[in-house]
Design a protein around this motif. Structure first.
Motif: not given
Length: 74
Positions: A35-63
């Motif tokens: 995102g910082g290098q602008k390889y993808l625009d924010d609109a394309a990157l935002a849902p992927v970052l959100d999904e990654c954050a959700q997965l971090v939350f889920i996995v951390s709770k599982s641990v």
């Protein structure tokens, strides 16, 4: 994650899920770099970052839950 599902013990599961969590955090850093290098625009990157954050939350709770369950069994 597939390795964690096939863990040989609860301790092995916790260890492997910890690796999953590290990999997700590394992925989040890579996505931010993209995102910082602008390889993808924010609109394309935002849902992927959100999904990654959700997965971090889920996995951390599982641990956390798995560790708590191991402590209860002692």
């Amino acid at each position: 994650y597939a390795e964690a599902v096939g863990a040989e013990s609860k301790a092995d599961f916790v260890h492997k899920m910890g690796i999953v969590l590290k990999e997700l955090r590394e992925t989040r850093v890579c996505l931010r770099i993209i995102g910082g290098q602008k390889y993808l625009d924010d609109a394309a990157l935002a849902p992927v970052l959100d999904e990654c954050a959700q997965l971090v939350f889920i996995v951390s709770k599982s641990v956390k839950t798995a560790k708590e369950n191991m402590e209860k069994e002692k």
